[in-house]
Design an enzyme around this catalytic site. Structure first.
Site, PDB file in Angstrom:
ATOM      1  N   PHE A 285      44.067 -33.942 -26.530  1.00 50.59           N
ATOM      2  CA  PHE A 285      42.757 -34.577 -26.629  1.00 50.59           C
ATOM      3  C   PHE A 285      41.690 -33.516 -26.418  1.00 50.59           C
ATOM      4  O   PHE A 285      41.703 -32.798 -25.423  1.00 50.59           O
ATOM      5  CB  PHE A 285      42.577 -35.689 -25.582  1.00 50.59           C
ATOM      6  CG  PHE A 285      41.243 -36.366 -25.711  1.00 50.59           C
ATOM      7  CD1 PHE A 285      41.023 -37.318 -26.706  1.00 50.59           C
ATOM      8  CD2 PHE A 285      40.180 -36.014 -24.890  1.00 50.59           C
ATOM      9  CE1 PHE A 285      39.783 -37.916 -26.856  1.00 50.59           C
ATOM     10  CE2 PHE A 285      38.933 -36.618 -25.039  1.00 50.59           C
ATOM     11  CZ  PHE A 285      38.735 -37.566 -26.023  1.00 50.59           C
TER      12      PHE A 285
ATOM     13  N   ASP B 289      41.812 -25.330 -23.303  1.00 53.07           N
ATOM     14  CA  ASP B 289      40.907 -26.431 -22.988  1.00 53.07           C
ATOM     15  C   ASP B 289      41.223 -26.849 -21.554  1.00 53.07           C
ATOM     16  O   ASP B 289      42.199 -27.562 -21.296  1.00 53.07           O
ATOM     17  CB  ASP B 289      41.133 -27.580 -23.982  1.00 53.07           C
ATOM     18  CG  ASP B 289      40.281 -28.807 -23.659  1.00 53.07           C
ATOM     19  OD1 ASP B 289      39.771 -28.906 -22.526  1.00 53.07           O
ATOM     20  OD2 ASP B 289      40.148 -29.681 -24.545  1.00 53.07           O
TER      21      ASP B 289
ATOM     22  N   LYS C 112      34.161 -31.591 -17.427  1.00 49.68           N
ATOM     23  CA  LYS C 112      34.323 -32.653 -16.417  1.00 49.68           C
ATOM     24  C   LYS C 112      33.923 -32.298 -14.973  1.00 49.68           C
ATOM     25  O   LYS C 112      32.891 -32.732 -14.501  1.00 49.68           O
ATOM     26  CB  LYS C 112      35.751 -33.180 -16.462  1.00 49.68           C
ATOM     27  CG  LYS C 112      36.029 -33.930 -17.764  1.00 49.68           C
ATOM     28  CD  LYS C 112      37.292 -34.745 -17.693  1.00 49.68           C
ATOM     29  CE  LYS C 112      37.364 -35.776 -18.794  1.00 49.68           C
ATOM     30  NZ  LYS C 112      37.874 -35.290 -20.091  1.00 49.68           N
TER      31      LYS C 112
HETATM   32  C1  LIG Z   1      37.580 -35.296 -21.472  1.00 45.81           C
HETATM   33  C2  LIG Z   1      38.141 -34.210 -22.265  1.00 45.81           C
HETATM   34  C3  LIG Z   1      37.455 -33.669 -23.373  1.00 45.81           C
HETATM   35  C4  LIG Z   1      36.160 -34.254 -23.881  1.00 45.81           C
HETATM   36  O1  LIG Z   1      35.118 -34.144 -22.960  1.00 45.81           O
HETATM   37  P1  LIG Z   1      33.757 -34.970 -23.196  1.00 45.81           P
HETATM   38  O2  LIG Z   1      32.854 -34.485 -22.106  1.00 45.81           O
HETATM   39  O3  LIG Z   1      34.100 -36.430 -23.087  1.00 45.81           O
HETATM   40  O4  LIG Z   1      33.261 -34.636 -24.545  1.00 45.81           O
HETATM   41  C5  LIG Z   1      38.020 -32.604 -24.036  1.00 45.81           C
HETATM   42  N1  LIG Z   1      39.198 -32.077 -23.634  1.00 45.81           N
HETATM   43  C6  LIG Z   1      39.876 -32.557 -22.576  1.00 45.81           C
HETATM   44  C7  LIG Z   1      41.159 -31.911 -22.177  1.00 45.81           C
HETATM   45  C8  LIG Z   1      39.388 -33.652 -21.872  1.00 45.81           C
HETATM   46  O5  LIG Z   1      40.088 -34.145 -20.846  1.00 45.81           O
END
Ligand SMILES: *Cc1c(COP(=O)(O)O)cnc(C)c1O
Length: 417
Positions: A146, A231, A260
């Site tokens: 994701f 990421d 986050k």
């Molecule tokens: C939450 C998340 C995102 C997206 O972040 P947003 O601030 O909602 O755009 C991308 N990568 C990972 C691994 C995430 O957990």
């Protein structure tokens, strides 16, 4: 003189209005949270909850942390926004903290995780085309991953449900199975620019790759002269017990994205890279009006300082995350024998998944009604992401509620017939 307090709305009133005026993009819990302190939050009707979701791995220092609150207040009274046409002191301070505590030499600030990944994709493409080979643009991402909801980020995401209805999607993304270094190696072509990986897949249910996978992926990138993008939007900022998850794998990435936990709830994202790669960007190649504004950076700098400093007994919050994570895993494993529907309990630091052989939503709903906030990831995993400040007493309380919720949710409801 006392100022009149605004009318207090009930959960029901807020929910009714919410369902009228907001786009129907989320399956929300039937609760409106209005106040928080530490690991606890309260809803509009005054009910108390233990928050083991932290706004999805965001409020690492819990709610209303006095130092973050005062950093926000102080900065709000001084300067909230000026644009990146100027040098911004809190932005420089935050970038220095990130550079000093990571592999990276330079930082670009934005406002969310998806935006950080967009930046990473742009940087990797520009670097690869200009400095490796003009034919290189493709990103290899992992199945089940994701990476966010913008068009490029959702295309990089390895889940069909996130993409459905939004085509045509931008070209230049391919997917391979997660935790399969041979498949990754086989997918590299003369078009490949970079490999994009979450060190632990969060949204697809706290999926932890085997030891050595990230090192093998690093090896693939090195052999082919392509970039490794991590990421760490969910795993970063202490979530897994080290400031960044890559530290536990004995490798460093070329590019990393954060969001986050970075601002403890104030929206901020970041893109980090080595000097060599960062130099592919020049004036005008990327930007964001709000990115790195004084308010967000002051909150994030205060958050990082608290996470990195020693506590009263010499223990950092990273140590606490490791210790509490081990305590939670041990406690959850201890109750596991009572719950045959639990098929796995796993985690790193305070990123924990309880996998069931059935839908996790009834367990999460039952826990909520008993005063514990968690969420269901990937359908069958109860995901716990408590604040890094969580105490042993709070961890024990959560285990007790989960034990009861698992029991209750596994027996057919008495009111069902
Ligand atoms: C939450 C998340 C995102 C997206 O972040 P947003 O601030 O909602 O755009 C991308 N990568 C990972 C691994 C995430 O957990």
């Amino acid at each position: 003189m006392k100022t009149p307090s605004p009318e207090r709305l009930s959960n029901r009133r807020i929910i009714e209005e919410s369902e009228r005026v907001l786009m129907p993009t989320y399956g929300r819990f039937p609760v409106a949270l209005v106040r928080g302190r530490g690991c606890r939050v309260w809803d509009a009707d005054g009910k108390e909850y233990l928050d083991f979701l932290s706004g999805v791995a965001v409020c690492a220092l819990g709610h209303a942390h006095p130092e973050i609150t005062s950093a926000i207040r102080e900065q709000a009274g001084q300067l909230v926004h000026v644009s990146n046409y100027f040098h911004i002191e809190p932005q420089v301070r935050l970038a220095r903290l990130l550079v000093d505590h990571s592999f990276a030499d330079r930082v670009f600030f934005c406002n969310s995780g998806a935006e950080a990944n967009e930046g990473a994709i742009k940087l990797a493409r520009k670097y690869a085309k200009e400095r490796i080979d003009p034919g290189r643009f493709e990103i290899i991402a992992m199945a089940g991953s994701f990476h966010g909801r913008t068009l490029a980020a959702l295309t990089a995401t390895g889940q069909e449900k996130v993409k459905a209805g939004f085509d045509p999607l931008p070209p230049g993304f391919v997917h391979v199975p997660f935790d399969d270094a041979a498949a990754l190696e086989a997918a590299v072509t003369e078009k490949t620019a970079a490999v994009l990986i979450e060190p632990i897949q969060g949204e697809s249910g706290v999926r932890i790759p085997s030891d050595g996978f990230l090192a093998a992926a690093r090896g693939v990138c090195d052999r082919h002269g392509i970039l490794l993008i991590l990421d760490e939007i969910q795993t970063g900022i202490g979530r897994t017990g080290t400031l960044f998850a890559y530290e536990q794998c004995g490798i460093v990435p070329d590019i990393m994205t954060l969001a986050k936990g970075l601002g403890n709830g104030v929206p901020i994202g970041a893109l980090l890279a080595t000097e060599k790669i960062a130099q592919a960007f020049g004036p005008g190649s990327h930007g964001s009006t709000f990115g790195g504004n004084p308010l967000a950076c002051a909150a994030a700098a205060a958050t990082l300082s608290v996470i990195l400093r020693d506590g009263p007994r010499g223990e950092t919050l990273l140590d606490n995350a490791l210790r509490m994570g081990a305590h939670l895993l041990a406690g959850l494993n201890a109750i596991r024998a009572k719950h045959p529907d639990v098929t796995d309990v796993r985690g790193r630091g305070l990123m924990i998944g309880i996998e069931l052989n059935r839908d996790a939503k009834p367990v999460v709903d039952e826990a909520l009604s008993r005063g514990l906030i968690a969420n269901a990831a990937a359908g069958n995993v109860v995901r716990l992401l408590p604040p890094l400040i969580v105490t042993e007493a709070e961890a024990d309380e959560a285990i007790e509620i989960l034990d009861a919720a698992l029991l209750r949710a596994s027996v057919p409801s008495a009111t069902a017939c």
